[in-house]
Design an enzyme around this catalytic site. Structure first.
Site, PDB file in Angstrom:
ATOM      1  N   ASP A  48      -3.744   6.525 -16.311  1.00 51.53           N
ATOM      2  CA  ASP A  48      -4.200   7.881 -16.646  1.00 51.53           C
ATOM      3  C   ASP A  48      -5.690   7.878 -17.029  1.00 51.53           C
ATOM      4  OD1 ASP A  48      -4.188  10.575 -17.113  1.00 51.53           O
ATOM      5  OD2 ASP A  48      -2.917  10.496 -18.907  1.00 51.53           O
TER       6      ASP A  48
ATOM      7  N   HIS B  31      -4.710  12.960 -15.724  1.00 56.02           N
ATOM      8  CA  HIS B  31      -3.873  14.175 -15.735  1.00 56.02           C
ATOM      9  C   HIS B  31      -4.685  15.428 -16.046  1.00 56.02           C
ATOM     10  CE1 HIS B  31      -3.334  13.694 -20.213  1.00 56.02           C
ATOM     11  NE2 HIS B  31      -3.189  15.002 -20.158  1.00 56.02           N
TER      12      HIS B  31
ATOM     13  N   GLN C 266      -2.290  18.655 -27.609  1.00 59.39           N
ATOM     14  CA  GLN C 266      -2.683  19.301 -26.362  1.00 59.39           C
ATOM     15  C   GLN C 266      -4.144  19.759 -26.414  1.00 59.39           C
ATOM     16  OE1 GLN C 266       0.514  19.013 -27.050  1.00 59.39           O
ATOM     17  NE2 GLN C 266       0.810  18.090 -25.043  1.00 59.39           N
ATOM     18  N   GLY C 267      -4.903  19.405 -25.384  1.00 61.57           N
ATOM     19  CA  GLY C 267      -6.326  19.742 -25.341  1.00 61.57           C
ATOM     20  C   GLY C 267      -7.217  18.597 -25.797  1.00 61.57           C
ATOM     21  N   ASP C 268      -6.619  17.596 -26.443  1.00 61.82           N
ATOM     22  CA  ASP C 268      -7.372  16.392 -26.798  1.00 61.82           C
ATOM     23  C   ASP C 268      -7.350  15.392 -25.646  1.00 61.82           C
ATOM     24  OD1 ASP C 268      -8.053  17.165 -29.438  1.00 61.82           O
ATOM     25  OD2 ASP C 268      -6.062  16.577 -30.146  1.00 61.82           O
ATOM     26  N   SER C 269      -6.455  15.618 -24.699  1.00 60.78           N
ATOM     27  CA  SER C 269      -6.303  14.718 -23.564  1.00 60.78           C
ATOM     28  C   SER C 269      -7.636  14.381 -22.924  1.00 60.78           C
ATOM     29  CB  SER C 269      -5.436  15.357 -22.489  1.00 60.78           C
ATOM     30  OG  SER C 269      -4.099  15.088 -22.758  1.00 60.78           O
TER      31      SER C 269
END
Ligand code: ARG
Length: 279
Positions: free
Chosen positions: A137, A91, A225-228
């Site tokens: 993912d 993603h 969010q942003g650690d993905s």
């Protein structure tokens, strides 16, 4: 229940929008939003300001502690899988093909430090075949040149390490809706079984074969969010770090009864290895 406040580009709430589609949209916009945030918010935390809660509920990592960690310029994390290939989340990328638009930063906990920092552009992106926002993912990013100054992170090839306490790390939000971080943050979270995970509100679509959950029932510690795309990892029987997960999604961040969901690396280990060998 669903917090959509940090998402500007969700599909319109027309008839027929399923929870799954909404979650997919949330995952997508999270990465894009993080990229936008990253530009504006990678500022030093002023000395007078209280330190924000890290990765949500963790602490700042020390230089060299997790040397395989990579920050990607679209606002995601990753781990060095081979010297020239970064393992991240599907993603976080838009598809497979030649791609020279991503910059990978490695070798530093402080993204603004030039000491030891290595920055390399992408040449190719490989997104998991069949990825549609529901499991699968994972993605690989081929770099223009190998990064030889830091070690790689090995991935779990069996389910034996899909239990216990995991380490999470990243430059993402330190609180739900918060800014991207300049310094790498770390925390530990316990394994959550598929059955328990699926029982929580918003988690009924969990793909048990593809996803592994981690977090405290009471919340407080989580990726965000942003650690993905970044790794979730632990020690193996030889005390070496081994990657068991890839940061994927969650309902908000660090909420009670809302664990983090990670791609189950052992499920994809052979597909990752063959894809990497083909790049
Ligand atoms: N999808 C998010 C990203 O793009 C990661 C969300 C992780 N959330 C969580 N509660 N563990 O960065």
């Amino acid at each position: 229940m669903l917090s959509i406040d940090m998402c500007a580009s969700l599909p319109p709430p027309t008839e027929g929008i399923t929870l799954k589609k909404l979650l997919t949209a949330l995952k997508r916009c999270a990465a894009v939003g993080a990229a936008a945030l990253a530009i504006a918010s990678l500022q030093p935390v002023s000395a007078a300001q209280a330190a924000p809660t890290p990765v949500v509920g963790g602490t700042t990592a020390t230089q060299g502690e997790f040397p395989f960690m990579v920050r990607l310029s679209m606002g995601c994390g990753g781990a060095l899988y081979t010297p020239q290939i970064v393992l991240t989340a599907a993603h976080c990328v838009s598809g497979s093909g030649a791609n020279t638009s991503i910059t990978a930063t490695a070798g530093v906990v402080d993204l603004q430090s030039t000491t030891g920092r290595v920055q390399v552009k992408s040449t190719y992106v490989y997104r998991a075949p069949g990825y549609n926002g529901n499991g699968k993912d994972w993605a690989l990013i081929k770099l223009a040149s190998p990064i030889t100054t830091v070690p790689t992170l090995k991935i779990a090839t069996t389910t034996q390490y899909n239990t216990g306490t995991f380490t999470i790390a990243g430059w993402g939000s330190a609180s739900e809706g918060g800014a991207q971080q300049r310094y790498l943050r770390k925390a530990t979270v316990p394994f959550v079984s598929d059955a328990t995970c699926r029982s929580y509100s918003g988690y009924s679509g969990l793909v048990a074969s593809d996803e592994i959950c981690a977090g405290y029932t009471a919340g407080g510690v989580d990726t965000c969010q942003g650690d993905s795309g970044g790794p979730m990892f632990r020690r193996d029987s030889a005390n070496a770090w081994i990657q068991v997960g890839i940061v994927s999604w969650g309902i908000g961040c660090a909420r009670a009864n809302a664990p983090g969901v990670y791609s189950e690396v052992s499920t994809f280990a052979s597909a990752i290895a063959s894809a990497a060998a083909s790049l």
